[in-house]
Design a protein around this motif. Structure first.
Motif: not given
Length: 458
Positions: A217-228, A179-189
């Protein structure tokens, strides 16, 4: 207004400007009416044919053009067990040169050179070796305990992965998603509607089917866990989430920089560099406004942008080309090769990254590798990658960025700590594949939720 609201407003404003630009026609009423009817007819036909992606959000799928298997000249070390099969399907098929493909190629190169992994490609429902070498099998049969790492950009080919993943599971192996980022889910615009739909389907299909996810990155992992957690995601099958750090020493060649890059770097005025596709989340209008403030005040500094036009980038591209400073103190290279980019890194006064969202931020890592100071927006990925070696400014604040640029021009940066910890691609590959091989993930799913593994997290 909080930062999330400011980002949403910025993205909405960029979308509105792009829409206005696309719908401004100098046509007479009859021509405008005929054009509108023809466009409606075209959209209807493409939707009926299942080709709506051709016009939804100006999104274009990559052209499929399978290349010959990559030749391998480096030493192919004996393959370690259990095998980690590194998926390179999209890179092989589409030949793109974006950040994901650059990462995938470096990981593949060092994986096979060290014997830590075997790069593979899906062809007609089977796996074949990505590299052509006498020491590597042309066809790869899934063996007991194999771990299948889907590190490439598989958003467009989701359905092809299910049979491979089932065979891996049947052999007692593991399916691991990159997983490279969650940008499409967090910032769809920040992306096109078509890419959002592809990513949404990819995420909803792949995540429940995988045994682990590795983040860049750790920040991406934290975003993923937070999103789930926030979306009560069914994660019964997903047991592990981990992260590792990308490298910065991309494979170099002896090629000379292009004429344009060499000419720009030859001028003695201070040069600031930004690297990345022209798209809304990179916030280039903010950086450009910051430099315009300097130029109006008589400050002689040059700004060089390296990156191709992406989604909603057409209006910005025209603004750059029509700018009164274009070719004098404002430059844009939309097709710079690696040699030109390395030359600009070596000659620049500093790197500027105004992004509102990143999964990692490769330009910051590359700047650190080249000893280049960094001025970056204060977002989690930038903080993590640059650590204490960057100068930060609030996202979307052109005035603050302009002040940071002034400060950079007034002081001697040669004595500054220019970046975070430098990681080579060999080290990055060892960290990633070692984590997968030994199940040393930082987060584990247990008792109904994700918890940090105290043995691993620091």
């Amino acid at each position: 207004m909080d930062q999330a609201s400011r980002i949403a407003a910025y993205l909405a404003r960029e979308a509105l400007e792009d829409f206005r630009d696309r719908t401004t026609y100098e046509l007479d009423p009859v021509s405008r009416f005929l054009y509108a009817r023809a466009k409606e007819f075209y959209w209807t036909l493409t939707r009926l044919a299942g080709l709506a992606h051709l016009h939804d959000g100006a999104y274009r799928r990559p052209a499929r053009r399978a290349e010959p298997r990559a030749p391998l000249t480096d030493f192919a070390a004996p393959l370690k067990r259990p095998r980690v099969l590194v998926d390179m399907t999209a890179t092989h098929r589409y030949g793109l040169e974006t950040g994901i493909q650059r990462v995938a190629r470096e990981i593949a190169r060092w994986a096979v050179a060290s014997g830590a992994g075997l790069p593979v490609v899906i062809e007609e429902g089977r796996l074949v070796s990505y590299y052509s070498h006498a020491a590597l099998p042309p066809k790869v049969e899934i063996a007991p305990g194999d771990k299948f790492l889907m590190l490439d950009a598989s958003f467009h080919d989701v359905d092809e992965y299910a049979p491979i993943m089932r065979r891996v599971s049947a052999e007692g192996g593991q399916n691991v998603l990159g997983l490279y980022d969650l940008i499409p889910l967090l910032y769809p615009g920040a992306i096109s509607p078509g890419l959002y739909l592809d990513f949404r389907r990819w995420f909803d299909t792949m995540v429940p089917s995988c045994d682990a996810i590795v983040c860049i990155s750790q920040s991406t992992a934290q975003s993923l866990v937070g999103y789930l957690r926030a979306h009560s995601y069914p994660a019964d099958a997903l047991r592990r989430v981990g992260w590792w750090r990308l490298g910065a020493d991309f494979a170099a060649t002896e090629a000379a920089p292009g004429r344009k890059a060499a000419s720009i770097a030859a001028t003695c005025a201070p040069l600031f560099l930004s690297v990345g596709t022209l798209e809304p989340r990179k916030a280039y209008p903010i950086a450009l406004e910051a430099f315009e403030r300097l130029w109006r005040a008589g400050v002689d500094a040059r700004y060089v942008i390296v990156g191709c036009v992406g989604w909603q980038g057409r209006l910005l591209a025209r603004r750059i080309r029509d700018h009164e400073e274009y070719g004098r103190r404002l430059f844009w290279l939309d097709d710079a090769d690696d040699a030109s980019l390395r030359h600009l890194y070596a000659q620049a006064h500093g790197l500027v990254s105004a992004s509102i969202a990143e999964g990692f931020g490769l330009p910051l890592a590359e700047a650190a590798f080249h000893g280049l100071p960094v001025i970056a927006s204060d977002i989690p990925a930038h903080r993590e990658i640059a650590e204490q070696g960057a100068t930060f400014f609030p996202p979307l604040d052109a005035a603050a960025l302009s002040m940071r640029l002034r400060e950079a021009l007034m002081r001697n940066w040669s004595t500054q700590n220019h970046g975070g910890r430098i990681v080579t691609w060999r080290e990055s590959t060892q960290e990633l594949l070692g984590m997968i091989r030994t199940d040393a993930y930082q987060w584990r799913f247990e008792r109904g939720g994700f918890r940090a593994d105290a043995r691993i997290c620091v």
